[in-house]
Scaffold this motif. Structure first.
Motif, PDB file in Angstrom:
ATOM      1  N   ILE A   1      52.750 -17.270  -2.083  1.00 53.70           N
ATOM      2  CA  ILE A   1      54.161 -17.284  -2.495  1.00 53.70           C
ATOM      3  C   ILE A   1      55.123 -16.848  -1.382  1.00 53.70           C
ATOM      4  N   ARG A   2      54.591 -16.574  -0.198  1.00 49.66           N
ATOM      5  CA  ARG A   2      55.468 -16.065   0.884  1.00 49.66           C
ATOM      6  C   ARG A   2      55.795 -17.114   1.937  1.00 49.66           C
ATOM      7  N   THR A   3      55.584 -18.369   1.644  1.00 45.92           N
ATOM      8  CA  THR A   3      55.887 -19.403   2.647  1.00 45.92           C
ATOM      9  C   THR A   3      57.383 -19.748   2.587  1.00 45.92           C
TER      10      THR A   3
ATOM     11  N   GLU B   1      63.238  -4.316  -8.085  1.00 42.36           N
ATOM     12  CA  GLU B   1      64.146  -4.869  -7.078  1.00 42.36           C
ATOM     13  C   GLU B   1      64.317  -6.361  -7.284  1.00 42.36           C
ATOM     14  N   GLY B   2      65.550  -6.830  -7.008  1.00 45.87           N
ATOM     15  CA  GLY B   2      65.824  -8.252  -7.191  1.00 45.87           C
ATOM     16  C   GLY B   2      67.264  -8.590  -6.858  1.00 45.87           C
ATOM     17  N   ARG B   3      67.843  -9.466  -7.681  1.00 46.86           N
ATOM     18  CA  ARG B   3      69.230  -9.891  -7.444  1.00 46.86           C
ATOM     19  C   ARG B   3      70.153  -9.508  -8.605  1.00 46.86           C
ATOM     20  N   ASP B   4      69.555  -9.326  -9.793  1.00 49.07           N
ATOM     21  CA  ASP B   4      70.364  -9.121 -11.007  1.00 49.07           C
ATOM     22  C   ASP B   4      69.861  -7.948 -11.836  1.00 49.07           C
ATOM     23  N   ILE B   5      69.154  -7.028 -11.199  1.00 50.01           N
ATOM     24  CA  ILE B   5      68.541  -5.942 -11.978  1.00 50.01           C
ATOM     25  C   ILE B   5      69.624  -5.039 -12.581  1.00 50.01           C
TER      26      ILE B   5
ATOM     27  N   VAL C   1      64.986 -20.580 -17.105  1.00 49.22           N
ATOM     28  CA  VAL C   1      64.048 -19.862 -16.236  1.00 49.22           C
ATOM     29  C   VAL C   1      64.411 -18.383 -16.213  1.00 49.22           C
ATOM     30  N   ARG C   2      65.697 -18.124 -16.033  1.00 49.07           N
ATOM     31  CA  ARG C   2      66.156 -16.730 -15.944  1.00 49.07           C
ATOM     32  C   ARG C   2      65.892 -15.994 -17.264  1.00 49.07           C
ATOM     33  N   GLN C   3      66.184 -16.680 -18.366  1.00 50.86           N
ATOM     34  CA  GLN C   3      65.968 -16.015 -19.664  1.00 50.86           C
ATOM     35  C   GLN C   3      64.501 -15.598 -19.812  1.00 50.86           C
TER      36      GLN C   3
ATOM     37  N   LEU D   1      62.163 -22.988  -2.750  1.00 52.71           N
ATOM     38  CA  LEU D   1      61.998 -23.436  -4.136  1.00 52.71           C
ATOM     39  C   LEU D   1      62.366 -22.334  -5.134  1.00 52.71           C
ATOM     40  N   ALA D   2      61.979 -21.096  -4.817  1.00 47.13           N
ATOM     41  CA  ALA D   2      62.262 -19.976  -5.727  1.00 47.13           C
ATOM     42  C   ALA D   2      63.772 -19.810  -5.891  1.00 47.13           C
ATOM     43  N   SER D   3      64.481 -19.908  -4.778  1.00 48.58           N
ATOM     44  CA  SER D   3      65.932 -19.761  -4.839  1.00 48.58           C
ATOM     45  C   SER D   3      66.531 -20.894  -5.671  1.00 48.58           C
ATOM     46  N   SER D   4      65.959 -22.069  -5.521  1.00 50.26           N
ATOM     47  CA  SER D   4      66.471 -23.234  -6.217  1.00 50.26           C
ATOM     48  C   SER D   4      66.204 -23.174  -7.735  1.00 50.26           C
TER      49      SER D   4
ATOM     50  N   ASN E   1      72.989 -19.923  -2.180  1.00 47.28           N
ATOM     51  CA  ASN E   1      72.497 -20.256  -3.538  1.00 47.28           C
ATOM     52  C   ASN E   1      72.553 -19.041  -4.457  1.00 47.28           C
ATOM     53  N   ASP E   2      72.021 -17.921  -3.961  1.00 49.21           N
ATOM     54  CA  ASP E   2      71.857 -16.740  -4.823  1.00 49.21           C
ATOM     55  C   ASP E   2      73.197 -16.104  -5.214  1.00 49.21           C
ATOM     56  N   THR E   3      74.210 -16.289  -4.370  1.00 47.14           N
ATOM     57  CA  THR E   3      75.503 -15.662  -4.693  1.00 47.14           C
ATOM     58  C   THR E   3      76.458 -16.622  -5.410  1.00 47.14           C
TER      59      THR E   3
ATOM     60  N   ASP F   1      58.449  -6.151  -8.290  1.00 49.45           N
ATOM     61  CA  ASP F   1      59.097  -7.090  -7.371  1.00 49.45           C
ATOM     62  C   ASP F   1      59.461  -8.343  -8.171  1.00 49.45           C
ATOM     63  N   THR F   2      60.715  -8.417  -8.632  1.00 47.61           N
ATOM     64  CA  THR F   2      61.077  -9.533  -9.515  1.00 47.61           C
ATOM     65  C   THR F   2      61.187 -10.856  -8.740  1.00 47.61           C
ATOM     66  N   GLY F   3      61.474 -10.768  -7.431  1.00 49.86           N
ATOM     67  CA  GLY F   3      61.518 -11.984  -6.609  1.00 49.86           C
ATOM     68  C   GLY F   3      60.161 -12.676  -6.626  1.00 49.86           C
ATOM     69  N   ALA F   4      59.095 -11.872  -6.655  1.00 47.41           N
ATOM     70  CA  ALA F   4      57.735 -12.436  -6.674  1.00 47.41           C
ATOM     71  C   ALA F   4      57.500 -13.237  -7.956  1.00 47.41           C
ATOM     72  N   MET F   5      58.220 -12.895  -9.012  1.00 49.30           N
ATOM     73  CA  MET F   5      58.059 -13.623 -10.276  1.00 49.30           C
ATOM     74  C   MET F   5      58.688 -15.021 -10.165  1.00 49.30           C
ATOM     75  N   TYR F   6      59.880 -15.090  -9.529  1.00 48.88           N
ATOM     76  CA  TYR F   6      60.504 -16.396  -9.310  1.00 48.88           C
ATOM     77  C   TYR F   6      59.660 -17.223  -8.336  1.00 48.88           C
ATOM     78  N   ARG F   7      59.070 -16.545  -7.369  1.00 52.62           N
ATOM     79  CA  ARG F   7      58.212 -17.230  -6.406  1.00 52.62           C
ATOM     80  C   ARG F   7      56.953 -17.768  -7.097  1.00 52.62           C
ATOM     81  N   SER F   8      56.388 -16.975  -8.021  1.00 54.02           N
ATOM     82  CA  SER F   8      55.176 -17.424  -8.743  1.00 54.02           C
ATOM     83  C   SER F   8      55.474 -18.687  -9.536  1.00 54.02           C
TER      84      SER F   8
END
Ligand code: DC
Length: 300
Positions: A163-165, A201-205, A181-183, A171-174, A256-258, A107-114
């Motif tokens: 991380i699910r609030t 799963e994510g946005r840019d896999i 960060v992405r690199q 903040l994760a999206s931001s 933001n994400d798009t 879950d790559t979204g969880a990494m941005y959330r972390s």
């Protein structure tokens, strides 16, 4: 032996996938009852029971893949990419698909959330790339999937709930728009998935992390349905939210994400588009398995 998905630990350098095998021809498909199930609504991060445990009539688009064929897909140790916007059902579907295939779920979204959580704790602004990039590089994230739950650990601390609030979602999206960060996180994701046998799963896999993934999906749903799912998820968790807030947050994240400059969310040209709006989890996972199987067959 520990099952990689049911009870597996995955982090950087931790994926214990067996060496990738050469593709082998598979047998003719036969209906086996796989995909039979009661209609499960999408509730991301909620139950994703085995479709073999549920009863009912076969669903029209559910995957009818025989056990021998599923095991040959397991042996392939493929890299499967699932991208899409929030609330499309990616997590539920990806975890379920990984379980069916015996693959590791990431879950790559969880990494941005972390990272968002750690930045928040340290009072680092989401705009402060100079502080965020080294923090991202220093993170030690790993996942343990047990049954229907994937626990996220950062430096050994279980941060699954934290991380699910809604605040961490924002903040994760931001922070995810920052190049540094992405690199850092993309490098970590490539390391985690490098041996194959993974569903990420994510946005840019499919566009950036694994542009050569064996099979790519773009999962989407009507925005009202995605908001409804997100809202139900929060209510189920006991998080105090109202529908309007959830709607605003999700639409803002979509924007933001798009629209970000670096790796915006978009469908990879070779990704298979699936609309989950009126479909159950089993139907979507069944469709994915059918696509993977078709691809595998055409590669013979
Ligand atoms: O999938 P999610 O809602 O947990 O993701 C949280 C945020 O992380 C999302 O709004 C954008 C960012 N993200 C990203 O930029 N790239 C990814 N591969 C995954 C998530």
């Amino acid at each position: 032996m520990v099952h990689p998905v049911r009870k597996g630990r995955v982090g950087v350098g931790m994926v214990k996938a067996s060496k990738r095998k050469t593709r082998t021809p598979s047998a003719t498909p036969s209906p086996s009852g796989e995909g039979r199930g009661r209609k499960r609504r999408f509730l991301p991060h909620a139950q994703d029971t085995d479709s073999t445990q549920v009863q009912g009539q076969p669903l029209p688009t559910a995957g009818k893949v025989s056990k021998p064929r599923l095991s040959s897909l397991r042996a392939e140790r493929l890299t499967i990419a699932i991208d899409g916007p929030s609330g499309a059902g990616k997590s539920t579907v990806a975890r379920c698909l990984a379980r069916r295939l015996g693959y590791v779920y990431i879950d790559t979204g969880a990494m941005y959330r972390s990272l968002a959580l750690r930045a928040q704790e340290r009072g680092i602004s989401p705009e402060d790339e100079l502080a965020l990039s080294p923090l991202a590089l220093s993170l030690r994230i790993h996942f343990i999937t047990e049954g229907e739950q994937t626990h996220v650990f950062c430096e050994g601390e279980d941060i699954t709930e934290a991380i699910r609030t809604p605040e961490i979602s924002r903040l994760a999206s931001s922070i995810s728009k920052q190049k540094g960060v992405r690199q850092a996180l993309v490098q970590m994701q490539r390391e985690m998935g490098k041996k194959g046998g993974v569903v990420l799963e994510g946005r840019d896999i499919g566009t950036v992390v694994f542009p050569n993934a064996d099979v790519k999906f773009y999962l989407d749903a009507d925005s009202h349905e995605r908001i409804r799912r997100r809202y139900s998820e929060m209510v189920e968790k006991g998080v105090k939210v109202n529908f309007k807030e959830t709607q605003e947050e999700l639409l803002q994240r979509d924007h933001n994400d798009t629209h970000r400059v670096h790796s915006p969310l978009k469908k990879a040209t070779d990704a298979v588009f699936i609309d989950s709006t009126h479909r159950t989890v089993e139907e979507v996972v069944g469709e994915m398995i059918r696509v993977i199987e078709e691809r595998f067959k055409s590669d013979e």
